[in-house]
Design an enzyme around this catalytic site. Structure first.
Site, PDB file in Angstrom:
ATOM      1  N   LYS A   1     -14.204 -18.484   9.775  1.00  0.00           N
ATOM      2  CA  LYS A   1     -13.587 -19.829   9.688  1.00  0.00           C
ATOM      3  C   LYS A   1     -14.374 -20.999   9.687  1.00  0.00           C
ATOM      4  O   LYS A   1     -14.306 -22.189   9.039  1.00  0.00           O
ATOM      5  CB  LYS A   1     -12.469 -19.893  10.643  1.00  0.00           C
ATOM      6  CG  LYS A   1     -11.293 -18.914  10.515  1.00  0.00           C
ATOM      7  CD  LYS A   1     -10.650 -18.594  11.956  1.00  0.00           C
ATOM      8  CE  LYS A   1      -9.527 -17.448  11.677  1.00  0.00           C
ATOM      9  NZ  LYS A   1      -8.928 -17.265  13.035  1.00  0.00           N
TER      10      LYS A   1
ATOM     11  N   ILE B   1      -1.855 -24.481  11.618  1.00  0.00           N
ATOM     12  CA  ILE B   1      -2.349 -25.945  11.519  1.00  0.00           C
ATOM     13  C   ILE B   1      -2.737 -26.370  10.600  1.00  0.00           C
ATOM     14  O   ILE B   1      -3.789 -25.650   9.840  1.00  0.00           O
ATOM     15  CB  ILE B   1      -3.598 -25.875  12.910  1.00  0.00           C
ATOM     16  CG1 ILE B   1      -3.060 -25.333  14.254  1.00  0.00           C
ATOM     17  CG2 ILE B   1      -3.849 -27.177  13.100  1.00  0.00           C
ATOM     18  CD1 ILE B   1      -4.298 -24.913  15.008  1.00  0.00           C
TER      19      ILE B   1
ATOM     20  N   ARG C   1       0.812  -1.260  -0.050  1.00  0.00           N
ATOM     21  CA  ARG C   1       0.101   0.027  -0.030  1.00  0.00           C
ATOM     22  C   ARG C   1       0.709   1.165   0.015  1.00  0.00           C
ATOM     23  O   ARG C   1       0.447   2.091  -0.566  1.00  0.00           O
ATOM     24  CB  ARG C   1      -0.736   0.105   1.240  1.00  0.00           C
ATOM     25  CG  ARG C   1      -2.370   0.195   0.773  1.00  0.00           C
ATOM     26  CD  ARG C   1      -3.254   0.191   1.998  1.00  0.00           C
ATOM     27  NE  ARG C   1      -2.899  -0.422   2.913  1.00  0.00           N
ATOM     28  CZ  ARG C   1      -3.423  -0.498   4.154  1.00  0.00           C
ATOM     29  NH1 ARG C   1      -4.896  -0.373   3.948  1.00  0.00           N
ATOM     30  NH2 ARG C   1      -3.141  -1.273   5.364  1.00  0.00           N
TER      31      ARG C   1
HETATM   32  N1  HSE Z   1      -7.197 -12.759  14.560  1.00  0.00           N
HETATM   33  C1  HSE Z   1      -7.109 -13.874  14.583  1.00  0.00           C
HETATM   34  C2  HSE Z   1      -7.024 -14.649  15.924  1.00  0.00           C
HETATM   35  C3  HSE Z   1      -5.816 -14.626  13.727  1.00  0.00           C
HETATM   36  O1  HSE Z   1      -7.044 -13.845  16.993  1.00  0.00           O
HETATM   37  O2  HSE Z   1      -6.881 -16.024  16.071  1.00  0.00           O
HETATM   38  C4  HSE Z   1      -6.447 -14.392  12.350  1.00  0.00           C
HETATM   39  O3  HSE Z   1      -7.275 -15.123  11.733  1.00  0.00           O
END
Ligand code: HSE
Length: 430
Positions: free
Chosen positions: A204, A135, A45
């Protein structure tokens, strides 16, 4: 020998580590891939920042031009967010590049379209780093368990919230105090909303559910509740039950009486018994528990965030897609053939810990119990502690639908003898 050219989009904490490992491990990567990989451009950026190890001539602020160059084999996208990442990835596909991405929000929102575009272009889209950092989880679910039937994915997939809840548990601190410490130590961002409100974990969960159940699941399909309402009293109550509070991502397959299968995906704080392997996941670590028909129970554990751990997952994908490029092949794409219905939270069946403030007088316990019974919610245990003039009543239920529990709580709120519903927390992992 052909050299594979890599464009790196984003040079923050993760991008810097990706570039560093590509340089320091260049010989090993070349040997493992079967051809050298060269960093051919880095889109940033702001151009005028020191970037040790990255030659100035590789740095550009024009990411759109970089992905369009035509000689790029793989684009590594670690800028995050929806735009411009989506347009850049689509443009990379159009120009024949495979993509390695760590972008959970984009994949959870638009994974199907991205997979479709990659398939159309005959290139790869890999994203191991999008869920639980270092992981290995996407590839085990997508490849190692491809011959099995996954029934449940239960995990701690957000390190920030796990750090906060762990701090509350170990010190008795309240939420705000624990968040302050997480911020001071760099675990929580200045604006912690995505983590503490469960958006990060929900993205996720959508990705994991989609892969595990061969079904399209987006972040919108995931029920989401963050940790901002978790109190020190909840943590203490969990302790009294030999349990601990964790923010869980839970993806489940279930079958109705006629055998029709469907799935649910949810993120919320829950009490789990200390005997559950996830209870011992401390600090900012992540862990995911997978249950499959033939494999049984599997546990994946490790650092879920941070520059180097996330870069490890990115590099693993980079090696895989480079190998595919050399072999003129592509790896597994989207698998959504099962098209299972994603049910709403109302249909989820679990146990509940309901904490009420009630009047301490004859008949109140019976009145409360009647409301549970009328909604078909069976009580497992009741704990009452008298205070001056009122009492704290903690009811733990047997399994019931979320809809039945919500209806129960709504009615409890209307009773004069119930002065307040202090908290409702789901009980999992038993
Ligand atoms: N902010 C996320 C966490 C990490 O605290 O696990 C990235 O996904």
């Amino acid at each position: 020998m052909r050299t594979l050219k890599v464009a790196l989009l984003g040079c923050g904490v993760v991008g810097t580590e990706v570039a560093r490992i590509m340089t320091t491990h260049a010989a090993d990567l070349a040997a493992r891939i079967g051809a050298p990989v060269e960093l051919a451009g880095v889109a940033v950026r702001r151009a005028n920042r020191p970037r040790p190890g990255i030659p100035d001539h590789l740095v550009t602020t024009d990411a759109a031009e970089l992905v369009k160059r035509g000689d790029i084999d793989v684009v590594v996208e670690v800028i995050g967010g929806i735009e411009p990442a989506r347009s850049l990835i689509l443009s990379a596909f159009d120009h024949g590049a495979s993509v390695v991405s760590a972008n959970k929000a984009l994949l959870a929102e638009d994974g199907a379209a991205l997979h479709g575009a990659a398939a159309k272009a005959g290139v790869d889209l890999y994203y191991e780093a999008a869920v639980a950092g270092a992981i290995p989880l996407i590839r085990p679910l997508r490849e190692s368990l491809a011959g099995d039937k996954v029934n449940r994915v239960l995990g701690i997939v957000n390190g920030t919230t796990n750090f906060i809840l762990d701090k509350m548990d170990s010190t008795g601190a309240g939420y705000s105090e624990a968040l302050e410490e997480a911020t001071a130590l760099g675990y929580a961002e200045a604006d912690p909303t995505a983590d503490v409100e469960g958006f990060d974990a929900a993205a996720k969960a959508a990705i994991l559910a989609g892969i595990a159940f061969h079904t399209r699941v987006t972040a919108e399909d995931v029920f989401r509740e963050g940790i901002t309402e978790v109190t020190a009293a909840d943590i203490a109550s969990a302790k009294a039950m030999n349990s601990v509070v964790k923010l869980l991502a839970i993806c489940e397959r279930s079958a109705s009486a006629d055998g029709t299968e469907s799935v649910t995906a949810r993120v919320h704080p829950a009490m789990i018994p200390l005997t559950h392997p996830l209870a011992n996941v401390r600090g900012a670590y992540n862990a995911v528990f997978v249950e499959a028909d033939a494999a049984g129970q599997l546990m994946f554990y490790g650092p879920g965030a941070g520059g180097a751990p996330t870069a490890s997952a990115v590099l693993g994908d980079l090696v895989a897609v480079c190998r595919n490029k050399l072999g003129d092949a592509t790896g597994p794409g989207e698998s959504a053939y099962a098209q299972l219905t994603v049910n709403p939270m109302d249909d989820v069946v679990t146990r509940y810990h309901v904490s009420l403030d009630v009047a301490d007088k004859a008949g109140v316990l019976a009145q409360v119990a009647t409301v549970f019974a009328e909604h078909g919610v069976s009580i497992d245990t009741v704990r009452q502690q008298g205070r001056e003039g009122d009492a704290s009543l903690v009811v733990v239920t047997h399994r019931a639908t979320d809809a039945a529990l919500s209806a129960t709580v709504s009615e409890l709120r209307t009773l004069d003898n119930v002065r307040g519903v202090a908290s409702i927390m789901r009980v999992e992992g038993e």
